[in-house]
Design an enzyme around this catalytic site. Sequence first.
Site, PDB file in Angstrom:
ATOM      1  N   HIS A  90      -0.508  34.452 -26.079  1.00 40.48           N
ATOM      2  CA  HIS A  90      -1.266  35.248 -24.347  1.00 40.48           C
ATOM      3  C   HIS A  90      -1.288  33.721 -23.841  1.00 40.48           C
ATOM      4  O   HIS A  90      -1.646  33.215 -23.783  1.00 40.48           O
ATOM      5  CB  HIS A  90      -2.454  35.486 -25.016  1.00 40.48           C
ATOM      6  N   GLU A 112      -7.441  45.067 -34.145  1.00 37.79           N
ATOM      7  CA  GLU A 112      -7.332  46.098 -33.807  1.00 37.79           C
ATOM      8  C   GLU A 112      -7.698  46.374 -32.019  1.00 37.79           C
ATOM      9  O   GLU A 112      -7.593  47.784 -31.766  1.00 37.79           O
ATOM     10  CB  GLU A 112      -8.640  47.152 -34.481  1.00 37.79           C
ATOM     11  N   VAL A 139      -6.577  44.945 -28.088  1.00 35.12           N
ATOM     12  CA  VAL A 139      -5.921  44.115 -26.879  1.00 35.12           C
ATOM     13  C   VAL A 139      -6.079  42.821 -26.428  1.00 35.12           C
ATOM     14  O   VAL A 139      -7.418  42.548 -26.287  1.00 35.12           O
ATOM     15  CB  VAL A 139      -5.728  45.008 -25.692  1.00 35.12           C
TER      16      VAL A 139
HETATM   17  C1  GRF Z   1       4.561  35.053 -22.987  1.00 36.79           C
HETATM   18  O1  GRF Z   1       4.574  34.248 -21.897  1.00 36.79           O
HETATM   19  C2  GRF Z   1       3.784  35.638 -23.415  1.00 36.79           C
HETATM   20  O2  GRF Z   1       2.692  34.546 -23.591  1.00 36.79           O
HETATM   21  C3  GRF Z   1       4.025  36.359 -23.325  1.00 36.79           C
HETATM   22  O3  GRF Z   1       4.759  37.054 -22.758  1.00 36.79           O
HETATM   23  C4  GRF Z   1       6.098  35.929 -22.433  1.00 36.79           C
HETATM   24  C5  GRF Z   1       6.661  36.078 -23.020  1.00 36.79           C
HETATM   25  O4  GRF Z   1       7.797  35.798 -22.282  1.00 36.79           O
HETATM   26  N1  GRF Z   1       3.073  37.402 -24.726  1.00 36.79           N
HETATM   27  P1  GRF Z   1       9.035  35.067 -23.390  1.00 36.79           P
HETATM   28  O5  GRF Z   1       9.911  37.035 -23.393  1.00 36.79           O
HETATM   29  O6  GRF Z   1       9.021  35.018 -24.834  1.00 36.79           O
HETATM   30  O7  GRF Z   1       9.974  34.665 -22.132  1.00 36.79           O
END
Ligand code: GRF
Length: 200
Positions: free
Chosen positions: A119, A152, A154
């Site tokens: 994230h 479960e 977000v």
């Molecule tokens: C990343 O910033 C990740 O942290 C988030 O979605 C983005 C995905 O980027 N969950 P990519 O498709 O790996 O370039």
Amino acid sequence: MRKKIAVLISGTGTNLRSILEHIYLPQGLLNDLCEVVVVIGDRPEASPGLQIARSFNINYRSIERKLLKSKRQFEEEIIETINYFTAGKGVDYIVLAGFMSILSAEFVQKYCGKIINIHPADTKDYQGPAGYEWAYRNKLQETKITVHLVDEGVDSGPILAQQSVDLRGINNLEELKARGKSVEHLLYPKVLAQILTEES
Ligand code: GRF
């Protein structure tokens, strides 16, 4: 023995690329620790992320949520695909790399403690999509990339690791994203390597 992982994606797949490089290129952090049995994308087959899987000769499938009747059917197809590519044995981990669909409680419980996500913010401060946009809008001096287990909720699962990104001197959102992603691309393989090493 190498652990089996499935990677689920929606976006550009830059984290997928980094994970694949660390598994399959020499001196990668994930060399000999795991193999990707399948990459599943919820976008069309021609989307950039799935094409990265293709370029590494990894099995990949497009399962488009919007072409299916329900979330249940979508998730059943994901499970069937994983079972197909593991001859029914299943995977050790499901790695979410920019996967934008929210998984149901049933799905999460089926793979309890085995789904990992990255994230682009501190999950205690910000949940949901567009974490870099949030940091930019709020003129943060720093953000924290978080790798966590999926539960479960977000972006509410137990935190496995965090790394700060210095956002001082950023001129625009693109710069901010590039700075954040370069941290993601090393942090994710590092944390996966730790988990897989502890396990083996
Ligand atoms: C990343 O910033 C990740 O942290 C988030 O979605 C983005 C995905 O980027 N969950 P990519 O498709 O790996 O370039």
